[in-house]
Design an enzyme around this catalytic site. Structure first.
Site, short mmCIF file in Angstrom:
data_model
loop_
_atom_site.label_atom_id
_atom_site.label_comp_id
_atom_site.label_asym_id
_atom_site.label_seq_id
_atom_site.Cartn_x
_atom_site.Cartn_y
_atom_site.Cartn_z
CG ASP A 1 8.40 1.03 -1.85
OD1 ASP A 1 8.90 2.23 -0.47
OD2 ASP A 1 7.03 1.14 -1.64
CG ASP B 1 7.13 -4.06 -2.36
OD1 ASP B 1 7.99 -3.35 -2.61
OD2 ASP B 1 6.37 -3.77 -1.72
CG ASP C 1 -3.43 -5.12 3.32
OD1 ASP C 1 -3.50 -5.31 1.96
OD2 ASP C 1 -3.26 -4.49 3.92
P1 ATP Z 1 3.03 2.01 0.77
O1 ATP Z 1 2.43 3.03 -0.27
O2 ATP Z 1 2.19 2.30 1.96
O3 ATP Z 1 3.75 1.40 0.97
P2 ATP Z 1 1.92 -0.84 1.08
O4 ATP Z 1 0.78 -0.79 0.29
O5 ATP Z 1 3.43 -0.75 -0.85
O6 ATP Z 1 1.96 1.20 0.94
P3 ATP Z 1 3.66 -2.07 2.25
O7 ATP Z 1 3.49 -2.67 3.64
O8 ATP Z 1 4.82 -1.58 1.15
O9 ATP Z 1 2.60 -1.52 1.79
O10 ATP Z 1 3.00 -3.89 1.64
C1 ATP Z 1 3.26 -4.24 0.00
C2 ATP Z 1 2.09 -5.19 -0.11
O11 ATP Z 1 1.91 -6.45 0.65
C3 ATP Z 1 0.27 -4.36 -0.04
O12 ATP Z 1 0.38 -3.42 -1.19
C4 ATP Z 1 -0.11 -5.99 0.36
O13 ATP Z 1 -0.35 -6.13 -0.77
C5 ATP Z 1 0.39 -6.48 0.90
N1 ATP Z 1 0.95 -6.98 2.45
C6 ATP Z 1 1.91 -5.84 3.32
N2 ATP Z 1 0.91 -5.57 4.73
C7 ATP Z 1 -0.39 -6.69 4.54
C8 ATP Z 1 -0.28 -7.22 5.67
N3 ATP Z 1 -0.11 -6.90 6.57
N4 ATP Z 1 -1.60 -7.71 5.22
C9 ATP Z 1 -1.62 -8.18 3.74
N5 ATP Z 1 -1.16 -8.42 2.65
C10 ATP Z 1 0.00 -6.87 3.35
MG MG Z 2 4.97 -0.37 -0.35
#
Ligand code: ATP
Ligand code: MG
Length: 521
Positions: A78, A80, A178
């Protein structure tokens, strides 16, 4: 003015004794020639959202996990988008957009309809406020409101961020993310990656590095510990020593994370496409006790482990093929042996099989999942998969026709198949059901007929206890039934072309195959 305030908030003020410094980093623009992102992996809709925002005069980028995945050459699941437009401003630019969330107010921009609809999540750049800075904001409502135009930012006693809706500049938005590899912004128009924390370099080094002071960052949100394990498993990256170091000290903070958030994280951990690696990584980091449900897996004996391994490998294959993974199926696999041993105990104590199974399931839910509100569907699906197992032994009368029409038949069947693969169910039984589910009405009749005929002589010989063993003999008829099917080796010609003679609702299923085959593992 804002600078002074931020300076103060970020620990630059004199009255700050020992507030941890927050590395804001420095804006570095990495050109396409250096980052090498393949633009064909981009999602048209996400690009459209970025363009619409940019054309309206806002800054907008693809952000976070999608940029990370693009950099390693994976197609993001996905996309963002991050922008300096407020949620209201974003909403105003799109026909179908909704502001959602309390903890993080974001906008969902919706494309398409029905099952094929797609959501692009748009979030407004947020200010980074560590625990001490956040206290100042809380203690100085007036300043925080007027200066940052933010709504609120609240931390609890352990430093955990509870709400986070203070808008800020991109540089802070990056700092509050993070890991360095999750804190990059990609502009599809200029094809530049904006990188404040050396994320591009860390991706190249295959290194997972937390931004800022690790312990502080885990205290803010202990779930980052689990996210770290997830990314290490998904990407096969090393965890930087400094990032790993405080883990034993902060692990207990996970106890305070709401059960439902932990549950979601566990599911994500199992859906990385590298589920076994996720479990290995959890173990490696000493986190195997974090999820009560996974303890079953870690303490599994050989048979159980093989079963779970097969299930997870199957899950990984599905993720790799871009197919959906049902958490209910995964969890049903993991908890099956627990269910099974409780079931056996209850039956030994004299409980009839079906109520015994139901009680066993209740007990396992209590012990391993607890009360997770809003999980009704997931629990119902798991229950259905399990309760279907003894029903696979009933292959006469109307029973198989009714079973195959169940909405969750496929999941139940896949589960049976898995049991057969580890020798817990008869391989022929699984095959019979495969044939039955794919068969025409005539073929189905033939299959049922064959079971009946195969079991009758035995019942005569062995009395009524033929039960579980009998169904496996039915395979020959599967071959007889399908036109042009290859006859099974040397068996069962006598099923002949009898099938169509007998109709479905002819008789009640014979009592012999009541389902105990499942219990006797
Ligand atoms: P995935 O591919 O599993 O979705 P993701 O990195 O996109 O991994 P998401 O949970 O969709 O994870 O979160 C999107 C973004 O938001 C992350 O890449 C990070 O920058 C930020 N983020 C999400 N959760 C946290 C957290 N707990 N603390 C800090 N930043 C976060
Ligand atoms: Mg994500």
């Amino acid at each position: 003015m804002i600078k002074t305030l931020i300076g103060r908030l970020l620990g630059g003020g004199k009255s700050e004794p020992k507030a941890p410094r927050i590395p804001l980093g420095e804006r570095v623009e990495v050109p396409e020639s250096k980052h090498g992102i393949d633009a064909s992996l981009l999602d048209d809709r996400a690009v459209k959202v970025v363009r619409t925002l940019q054309e309206a005069g806002f800054e907008a980028y693809i952000v976070g996990g999608a940029v990370r995945d693009l950099l390693v050459g994976l197609r993001p699941k996905d996309f963002d988008v991050a922008t300096n437009a407020t949620p209201e401003e974003v909403k105003g630019l799109f026909r179908r957009a909704f502001i959602i969330g309390r903890r993080f107010r974001i906008v969902h921009v919706i494309f398409g309809r029905g099952r094929d609809h797609e959501v692009v999540e748009v979030s407004t750049f947020r200010a980074y406020l560590d625990a001490s800075a956040a206290e100042q904001v809380e203690g100085n409502e007036k300043t925080s409101k007027s200066e940052l135009a933010g709504k609120s930012h609240v931390v609890d006693a352990s430093g955990r961020v509870l709400r986070d809706n203070v808008w800020g500049p991109q540089i802070e938005d990056a700092a509050r993310r993070d890991f360095t590899i999750n804190a990059m912004y990609y502009d599809p128009t200029t094809r530049i990656v904006v990188d404040y924390h050396g994320g591009v370099r860390d991706v190249k080094k295959r290194l997972l590095r937390i931004i800022g002071e690790p312990e502080l960052r885990y205290r803010e949100d202990p779930v980052r510990l689990i996210r770290m394990v997830r990314f290490a498993a998904k990407l096969g990256f090393e965890i930087e020593a400094r990032t790993r170091e405080p883990m034993p000290r902060v692990m207990e903070l996970l106890d305070n994370v709401p059960v439902s958030r932990m549950f979601d994280e566990m599911i994500k951990l199992l859906q990385t496409g590298h589920a076994l690696r996720s479990l290995d990584e959890l173990r490696k980091q000493g986190m195997q006790r974090v999820f009560p449900l996974l303890e079953v897996v870690f303490n599994a004996d050989e048979v159980r482990e093989r079963f779970i391994r097969l299930a997870l490998e199957d899950t990984d294959r599905r993720v790799a093929d871009g197919r959906a993974v049902a958490p209910s199926f995964m969890l049903a696999c993991m908890l099956w042996h627990d269910v099974q041993s409780r079931w056996a105990q209850l039956k030994d104590a004299g409980e009839p099989p079906v109520p015994a199974l139901q009680q066993a399931i209740d007990a396992v839910f209590d012990a391993r999942i607890g009360d997770i509100s809003g999980r009704g569907k997931l629990a119902a699906d798991m229950r259905e998969i399990w309760l279907m197992q003894p029903r696979f032994d009933r292959r006469t009368g109307n029973a198989p026709f009714a079973l195959v029409e169940q909405p969750r038949f496929r999941a139940g069947y896949d589960f049976l198949r898995l049991r057969a693969d580890v020798g817990q169910a008869d391989a022929d039984l699984a095959e019979w059901w495969e044939d039955f589910s794919l068969g025409t009405s005539e073929e189905r009749d033939a299959l049922v007929q064959a079971v009946r005929e195969a079991s009758q002589p035995q019942r005569k010989r062995r009395g009524s206890s033929a039960g579980a063993a009998a169904p496996a003999r039915a395979k020959p008829a599967a071959a007889v039934a399908g036109d042009g099917a290859v006859p099974a080796e040397g068996e069962g010609g006598e099923g002949g072309d009898a099938p169509a003679r007998k109709r479905r609702r002819r008789r009640k299923p014979s009592g012999g195959s009541g389902g105990d085959a499942v219990a006797s593992e």
